[in-house]
Design a protein around this motif. Structure first.
Motif, PDB file in Angstrom:
ATOM      1  N   THR A 250      -1.677  -6.501   2.879  1.00  0.00           N
ATOM      2  CA  THR A 250      -2.383  -7.674   2.368  1.00  0.00           C
ATOM      3  C   THR A 250      -2.688  -8.651   3.499  1.00  0.00           C
ATOM      4  OG1 THR A 250      -1.217  -7.421   0.259  1.00  0.00           O
ATOM      5  CG2 THR A 250      -2.302  -9.512   0.673  1.00  0.00           C
TER       6      THR A 250
ATOM      7  N   LEU B 189      -5.597  -7.371   5.403  1.00  0.00           N
ATOM      8  CA  LEU B 189      -6.855  -7.582   4.686  1.00  0.00           C
ATOM      9  C   LEU B 189      -7.385  -8.999   4.901  1.00  0.00           C
ATOM     10  CD1 LEU B 189      -6.306  -5.782   1.238  1.00  0.00           C
ATOM     11  CD2 LEU B 189      -8.032  -5.235   2.941  1.00  0.00           C
TER      12      LEU B 189
ATOM     13  N   ALA C 248      -7.139  -6.820  -4.262  1.00  0.00           N
ATOM     14  CA  ALA C 248      -7.249  -6.431  -2.858  1.00  0.00           C
ATOM     15  C   ALA C 248      -8.677  -6.574  -2.359  1.00  0.00           C
ATOM     16  CB  ALA C 248      -6.762  -4.992  -2.683  1.00  0.00           C
TER      17      ALA C 248
ATOM     18  N   ASP D  25      -9.268 -10.271  -1.813  1.00  0.00           N
ATOM     19  CA  ASP D  25      -8.533 -10.808  -0.671  1.00  0.00           C
ATOM     20  C   ASP D  25      -9.179 -10.441   0.661  1.00  0.00           C
ATOM     21  OD1 ASP D  25      -6.697 -12.001  -2.327  1.00  0.00           O
ATOM     22  OD2 ASP D  25      -5.231 -10.388  -2.182  1.00  0.00           O
ATOM     23  N   SER D  26      -9.844  -9.290   0.706  1.00  0.00           N
ATOM     24  CA  SER D  26     -10.404  -8.824   1.971  1.00  0.00           C
ATOM     25  C   SER D  26     -11.548  -9.694   2.453  1.00  0.00           C
ATOM     26  CB  SER D  26     -10.888  -7.381   1.836  1.00  0.00           C
ATOM     27  OG  SER D  26     -12.008  -7.306   0.965  1.00  0.00           O
TER      28      SER D  26
ATOM     29  N   LYS E  57       1.115  -1.612  -4.842  1.00  0.00           N
ATOM     30  CA  LYS E  57       0.217  -2.652  -4.333  1.00  0.00           C
ATOM     31  C   LYS E  57      -0.033  -2.479  -2.843  1.00  0.00           C
ATOM     32  CE  LYS E  57      -0.338  -7.693  -4.154  1.00  0.00           C
ATOM     33  NZ  LYS E  57      -0.679  -7.726  -2.717  1.00  0.00           N
ATOM     34  N   GLU E  58       1.018  -2.187  -2.084  1.00  0.00           N
ATOM     35  CA  GLU E  58       0.840  -2.016  -0.645  1.00  0.00           C
ATOM     36  C   GLU E  58       0.001  -0.778  -0.337  1.00  0.00           C
ATOM     37  OE1 GLU E  58       3.413  -1.868   3.509  1.00  0.00           O
ATOM     38  OE2 GLU E  58       4.407  -2.198   1.593  1.00  0.00           O
TER      39      GLU E  58
ATOM     40  N   ASP F 204      -3.610  -1.755  -1.041  1.00  0.00           N
ATOM     41  CA  ASP F 204      -4.119  -2.621   0.012  1.00  0.00           C
ATOM     42  C   ASP F 204      -4.435  -1.830   1.282  1.00  0.00           C
ATOM     43  OD1 ASP F 204      -3.801  -4.716  -1.720  1.00  0.00           O
ATOM     44  OD2 ASP F 204      -1.923  -5.425  -0.854  1.00  0.00           O
TER      45      ASP F 204
END
Length: 312
Positions: free
Chosen positions: A52, A55, A102, A105-106, A247-248, A251
């Motif tokens: 994250t 990103l 994700a 967020d990027s 989640k990781e 991402d």
């Protein structure tokens, strides 16, 4: 009288020791039953994974990509092992929401709502009905068109392997012992970008994240005397949350997909010099290492000769 009173003292001392031992046991039990201090803390944002952070450190794009996510399903079909629950899935069912987060967020994508498209269309019909019959005497308005996507992101959670590695170690000396056990699970994500105009798969990546769990169990076992036994045990267990691992992995998949698209000129950086940024170069090196490992070595002369003979 003295002869009759002598056997009474060992029994009295033993009763006292038992009382003291009972009080110590109750005290330790009361301490063990206390509520942990971190149970009643307030809600906070989900912790950011290392992917994250990467990103959010991506250099800005020349133009943001409109992306649609219709679904990002759990394709493993696995459930939690008994006795935890026979009806709860092993991984989260909200992977699509994590993927949209994700993408947002990027800073490279404009995710458009497609998973709840029916609700969106229903609300737009309500807006059109209000525009056709305004109650305040204003002129008829117009509901703008939906934003079309240029790519569709497909994929899902394709694998969840439990206990890929397990082990432990223990030792005891003079009644003092310490044991530890660990287990490693793995979750695998597949993500692909599909061109809306042609249906061609632009890029496809798979990422794997390990889920590490361990337990530490100290103990003390000793005879205080011929009759009394003292035993003390403790323990500490740490289980990495599976949803954070998913989640990781998501991402990281978005990060690899974006970097591959930059390398293939599918989308461009706002500043071409940002190609040399440490974040992009690190993921390019990871891709190079992957290609180096998976690249098949050339056949040796003996192997080539054997292949030729077998073909004849």
């Amino acid at each position: 009288m003295d002869t009759l009173a002598m056997p009474v003292f060992p029994a009295v001392f033993r009763a006292r020791r038992l009382c003291v031992s009972a009080l110590v046991t109750l005290t330790l039990s009361a301490c063990a039953l206390q509520k942990p201090a971190t149970v009643s803390n307030e809600a906070h944002l989900t912790p950011a994974t290392p992917s994250t952070v990467d990103l959010m450190r991506l250099p800005p794009p020349q133009q943001k990509i409109v992306a649609a996510v219709y679904g990002f399903r759990d394709e493993t079909g696995q459930y939690k092992p008994s006795p935890n629950s026979a009806f709860s899935t092993a991984v989260t069912q909200g992977a699509a929401s994590m993927l949209v987060k994700a993408l947002k967020d990027s800073g490279w994508y404009v995710p458009v709502e497609r998973e709840g498209l029916q609700s969106l269309l229903t609300e737009r019909r309500v807006l059109r009905a209000v525009d056709d019959h305004p109650t305040d005497g204003s002129q008829k308005g117009q509901v703008p068109n939906l934003l079309p996507a240029s790519i569709i992101l497909e994929g899902g959670v394709v694998a969840y392997d439990t206990n890929t590695r397990t082990g432990g170690l223990g030792a005891k000396f003079l009644g003092i012992g310490l044991t530890t056990q660990y287990s490693v699970d793995q979750v695998t994500i597949n993500l692909r970008a599909v061109d809306v105009m042609t249906g061609a798969v632009l890029n496809s990546v798979s990422t794997t994240k390990t889920i590490f769990s361990y337990e530490i169990h100290p103990s003390y076992f000793r005879f205080v005397n011929y009759y009394d036994l003292l035993e003390i045990e403790g323990g500490y267990t740490h289980n990495e949350p599976a949803q954070l691992a998913v989640k990781e992995a998501i991402d990281a998949a978005v990060m690899h997909l974006t970097v591959q698209g930059i390398k293939d000129n599918l989308w461009r950086l706002k500043n071409p010099n940002d190609w040399n940024s440490p974040v992009i170069q690190r993921y390019l090196n990871a891709e190079k290492e992957y290609l180096t490992v998976t690249k098949r070595e050339p056949a040796q002369p003996e192997e080539a000769a054997a292949t030729t003979d077998s073909s004849h």
